[in-house]
Design a protein around this motif. Structure first.
Motif, short mmCIF file in Angstrom:
data_model
loop_
_atom_site.label_atom_id
_atom_site.label_comp_id
_atom_site.label_asym_id
_atom_site.label_seq_id
_atom_site.Cartn_x
_atom_site.Cartn_y
_atom_site.Cartn_z
N GLY A 12 0.84 -1.20 0.00
CA GLY A 12 0.00 0.00 0.00
C GLY A 12 0.88 1.25 0.00
O GLY A 12 2.06 1.19 0.34
N VAL A 14 2.20 3.09 -2.36
CA VAL A 14 3.31 3.26 -3.32
C VAL A 14 2.92 4.15 -4.50
O VAL A 14 3.76 4.54 -5.30
N THR A 17 -3.04 4.36 -6.82
CA THR A 17 -4.19 5.22 -7.13
C THR A 17 -3.72 6.51 -7.79
O THR A 17 -4.31 6.96 -8.78
N THR A 18 -2.64 7.07 -7.27
CA THR A 18 -2.08 8.30 -7.85
C THR A 18 -1.72 8.09 -9.31
O THR A 18 -2.01 8.94 -10.17
N ASN A 180 8.08 5.89 -8.19
CA ASN A 180 7.28 7.03 -7.74
C ASN A 180 7.93 7.65 -6.50
O ASN A 180 8.67 6.98 -5.79
N LYS A 181 7.60 8.90 -6.24
CA LYS A 181 8.18 9.67 -5.13
C LYS A 181 9.70 9.60 -5.22
O LYS A 181 10.39 9.43 -4.21
N ILE A 212 8.55 9.49 -11.26
CA ILE A 212 7.63 10.52 -10.79
C ILE A 212 8.22 11.14 -9.52
O ILE A 212 8.49 10.43 -8.56
N SER A 215 5.92 15.38 -4.82
CA SER A 215 5.42 16.75 -4.82
C SER A 215 4.17 16.84 -3.95
O SER A 215 3.29 15.99 -4.05
N VAL A 218 0.61 16.55 -5.38
CA VAL A 218 -0.06 15.26 -5.64
C VAL A 218 -1.17 15.04 -4.61
O VAL A 218 -2.32 14.78 -4.96
N GLN A 222 -5.42 15.48 -4.83
CA GLN A 222 -6.32 14.38 -4.43
C GLN A 222 -7.34 14.86 -3.40
O GLN A 222 -8.51 14.52 -3.49
N1 LIG Z 1 4.69 11.54 -6.34
C1 LIG Z 1 4.12 11.77 -5.15
N2 LIG Z 1 4.45 12.87 -4.43
C2 LIG Z 1 3.88 13.11 -3.23
N3 LIG Z 1 2.97 12.32 -2.64
C3 LIG Z 1 2.58 11.22 -3.30
C4 LIG Z 1 3.13 10.87 -4.59
N4 LIG Z 1 2.56 9.70 -4.99
C5 LIG Z 1 1.70 9.36 -4.03
N5 LIG Z 1 1.71 10.23 -3.01
C6 LIG Z 1 0.90 10.19 -1.77
O1 LIG Z 1 1.21 8.96 -1.11
C7 LIG Z 1 0.03 8.39 -0.56
C8 LIG Z 1 -0.19 7.01 -1.14
O2 LIG Z 1 -0.45 7.10 -2.53
P1 LIG Z 1 -1.58 6.20 -3.21
O3 LIG Z 1 -1.62 6.56 -4.65
O4 LIG Z 1 -2.85 6.30 -2.44
O5 LIG Z 1 -0.94 4.76 -3.01
P2 LIG Z 1 -1.63 3.31 -3.16
O6 LIG Z 1 -2.81 3.46 -4.06
O7 LIG Z 1 -0.55 2.44 -3.73
O8 LIG Z 1 -2.00 2.89 -1.76
C9 LIG Z 1 -1.11 9.36 -0.88
O9 LIG Z 1 -1.33 10.17 0.25
C10 LIG Z 1 -0.59 10.16 -2.04
O10 LIG Z 1 -1.14 11.47 -2.07
#
Ligand SMILES: Nc1ncnc2c1ncn2[C@@H]1O[C@H](COP(=O)(O)OP(=O)(O)O)[C@@H](O)[C@H]1O
Ligand SMILES: [Mg+2]
Length: 260
Positions: A12, A14, A17-18, A180-181, A212, A215, A218, A222
């Motif tokens: 989770g 990672v 969803t983003t 990512n991140k 990615i 930031s 992001v 959301q």
């Molecule tokens: N590139 C990014 N920069 C900053 N925050 C991010 C980035 N990608 C994801 N996040 C944050 O990390 C958290 C987890 O991302 P999410 O997409 O929900 O992961 P998953 O769906 O794999 O559980 C969220 O709060 C999201 O806003």
């Protein structure tokens, strides 16, 4: 016919969803006809896209055969989406019949001609919902953060993909791993990237050229139920997702070319 891609990683947080939201919107902005399916009972994707999962039919009713898939599609201001809510977590226990990994694939058959791309967001874990998504897809995109535990998880995920290939979808392809991140200025991030390249090469999996960046925009986008392109067009992460969308579609000549 739609190109169907699953965004998955058993971990989770990672960026599944983003990645789903922003890849979908990048492709939509480039003229593709895109549908997103939320296969996570947590419904984060549904929230981001402002889908109504209380009054509208969700993927749960579709998988149960109670609602035709056409009637579960919601056209929000962001994207076409089939939402989900916590009821979806019941599928695991309610469906024990043979062939239950094909529920989503069968449901998609009647609409896949209407879209260019269908993206499926998945829950953490490698249960029946993720297996349904992978069985219905041509490709898998694996978002990953650059830490060492994530890298260890890739081998396990690879084994699940191999199981799906063996039992329910022989043509499934891992499109690649998306870091990512990612921050190239951080030594540990660079080190994990180097290690990832080696591990993935060994498994025959591509690491996407695009990474990615981290930031705050992001999370802000959301929480205001917007995609990055609407929220902050010039943000670095927005540009990363735009670049990523091009990398994903490169060489996809069988998918209709965008209008512009
Ligand atoms: N590139 C990014 N920069 C900053 N925050 C991010 C980035 N990608 C994801 N996040 C944050 O990390 C958290 C987890 O991302 P999410 O997409 O929900 O992961 P998953 O769906 O794999 O559980 C969220 O709060 C999201 O806003
Ligand atoms: Mg998620």
């Amino acid at each position: 016919m739609a190109r169907i891609l699953t965004i998955t990683n058993q971990k989770g947080g990672v960026g599944k969803t983003t990645t789903t939201v922003n890849l979908a919107c990048a492709l939509k902005n480039r003229g593709y006809n895109v549908l997103v399916i939320d296969m996570d009972p947590q419904g984060n994707m549904s929230f981001c896209a402002n889908a109504n999962t209380v009054l509208n039919a969700t993927i749960y009713e579709v998988l149960k055969g109670e609602v035709k898939i056409q009637y579960a599609i919601q056209r929000t201001s962001m994207i076409d989406i089939i939402g989900s809510n916590i009821l979806l977590s019941g599928i695991e226990l309610e469906y024990t019949k043979v062939g239950r990994e094909f529920l989503l694939k069968d449901a998609l058959a009647s609409i896949k001609n209407y879209y260019d791309i269908i993206l499926i967001d998945t829950p953490p874990g490698l249960g029946i919902l993720t297996i349904n998504a992978m069985t219905a897809s041509q490709g898998v995109i694996i978002p990953m953060v650059a830490d060492i535990f994530s890298l260890q998880g890739i081998t396990q995920l690879y084994e699940s993909v191999e199981q799906v290939k063996k039992y329910s979808n022989p043509n499934l392809v891992v499109e690649g791993v998306l870091l990512n991140k990612y921050n190239g200025h951080i030594h540990l991030n660079r080190e994990v990237k180097g290690a990832a390249e080696l591990v993935l090469k060994d498994l025959g999996i591509k690491l996407f050229n695009t990474t990615i960046r981290s930031s705050i925009a992001v999370a802000e986008a959301q929480s205001s139920q917007q995609d990055l392109f609407t929220y902050s067009r010039k943000n670095g992460a927005t540009l990363d997702f735009e670049r990523f969308s091009k990398e994903v579609m490169k060489g996809e000549s069988h998918v209709k070319q965008p209008k512009y």
